[in-house]
Design an enzyme around this catalytic site. Structure first.
Site, PDB file in Angstrom:
ATOM      1  N   CYS A  39      -1.105  10.977  -5.675  1.00  0.00           N
ATOM      2  CA  CYS A  39      -1.021  10.758  -4.020  1.00  0.00           C
ATOM      3  C   CYS A  39       0.462  12.012  -3.327  1.00  0.00           C
ATOM      4  CB  CYS A  39      -1.510   9.329  -3.331  1.00  0.00           C
ATOM      5  SG  CYS A  39      -0.179   8.524  -4.357  1.00  0.00           S
ATOM      6  N   ASP A  41       2.769   9.337  -2.920  1.00  0.00           N
ATOM      7  CA  ASP A  41       3.649   8.576  -2.209  1.00  0.00           C
ATOM      8  C   ASP A  41       4.721   8.147  -2.487  1.00  0.00           C
ATOM      9  OD1 ASP A  41       1.515   8.624  -0.621  1.00  0.00           O
ATOM     10  OD2 ASP A  41       0.682   6.551  -1.369  1.00  0.00           O
ATOM     11  N   CYS A  66       1.229   4.528   0.736  1.00  0.00           N
ATOM     12  CA  CYS A  66       0.084   2.935   1.825  1.00  0.00           C
ATOM     13  C   CYS A  66      -0.432   2.151   1.461  1.00  0.00           C
ATOM     14  CB  CYS A  66      -1.444   3.966   0.366  1.00  0.00           C
ATOM     15  SG  CYS A  66      -1.453   3.260  -1.222  1.00  0.00           S
ATOM     16  N   CYS A 109      -0.377   2.370  -8.011  1.00  0.00           N
ATOM     17  CA  CYS A 109       0.539   1.996  -6.370  1.00  0.00           C
ATOM     18  C   CYS A 109       0.999   0.951  -6.786  1.00  0.00           C
ATOM     19  CB  CYS A 109      -0.860   1.336  -5.305  1.00  0.00           C
ATOM     20  SG  CYS A 109      -1.894   2.805  -4.581  1.00  0.00           S
TER      21      CYS A 109
HETATM   22 FE1  FES Z   1      -0.651   6.233  -4.420  1.00  0.00          FE
HETATM   23 FE2  FES Z   1      -0.875   4.190  -2.911  1.00  0.00          FE
HETATM   24  S1  FES Z   1      -2.091   5.978  -2.784  1.00  0.00           S
HETATM   25  S2  FES Z   1       0.954   4.995  -3.853  1.00  0.00           S
END
Ligand code: FES
Length: 158
Positions: A39, A41, A66, A109
């Site tokens: 993602c 992040d 997120c 995550c």
């Molecule tokens: Fe990727 Fe939460 S959606 S870290």
């Protein structure tokens, strides 16, 4: 949507614990910077270590991601404070996911948080090679190699 988040996630998301930064150059600080390829992040986690007993005396994080990633890192900071480096290195993402009741789609995550603490510990050991020996009872054995995604500026998101 945020409605799908568990109340424990929301609690950490709304009141994140230990947000902040430490001076990266301090010799008693270990910095972990990791990213989730799925993602994009990014999580930065820093620990300050008491060299007398190899325990984590302070911990700070900054997460660009997120709600589950923010909650995972916030919870992790509460978890690792006071732990020895050896104990903190054994934390599994499943522990975090269970506490926060993360659904399967959000497991990565919590993996980000596990990667971040391992990366911070590895960085501390790189700066303080003798601490690694102390921590492992003087065997000098290497801790398990941790594969950490290095974040570079403009890193692509998958
Ligand atoms: Fe990727 Fe939460 S959606 S870290």
């Amino acid at each position: 949507s945020r409605r799908s988040y568990h109340e424990k996630v929301l609690d950490h998301y709304n009141k994140p614990r230990n947000v902040g930064s430490m001076a990266k150059g301090d010799n008693d600080v270990g910095t972990g910077l990791v990213g989730a390829p799925a993602c994009g992040d990014v999580m930065k986690l820093q620990i300050r270590v008491d060299p007398d007993n190899n325990t984590i005396s302070d911990v700070k994080f900054k997460t660009f991601g997120c709600g589950s990633a923010i909650a995972s890192s916030s919870y992790l900071t509460e978890l690792v404070r006071g732990m020895t480096l050896e104990q903190a290195a054994r934390i599994k993402n499943t522990e975090i996911a269970k506490e926060l009741c993360l659904p399967p789609v959000k497991l990565h995550c919590s993996m980000l948080a596990e990667d971040a603490i391992k990366s911070a510990i590895t960085n501390y050991y790189t700066k303080n090679p003798k601490a690694r020996k102390t921590d492992l009872g003087g065997t000098g054995a290497a801790i398990p190699k941790v594969e950490v995604e290095t974040i570079t500026e403009g890193a692509a998101t998958a």
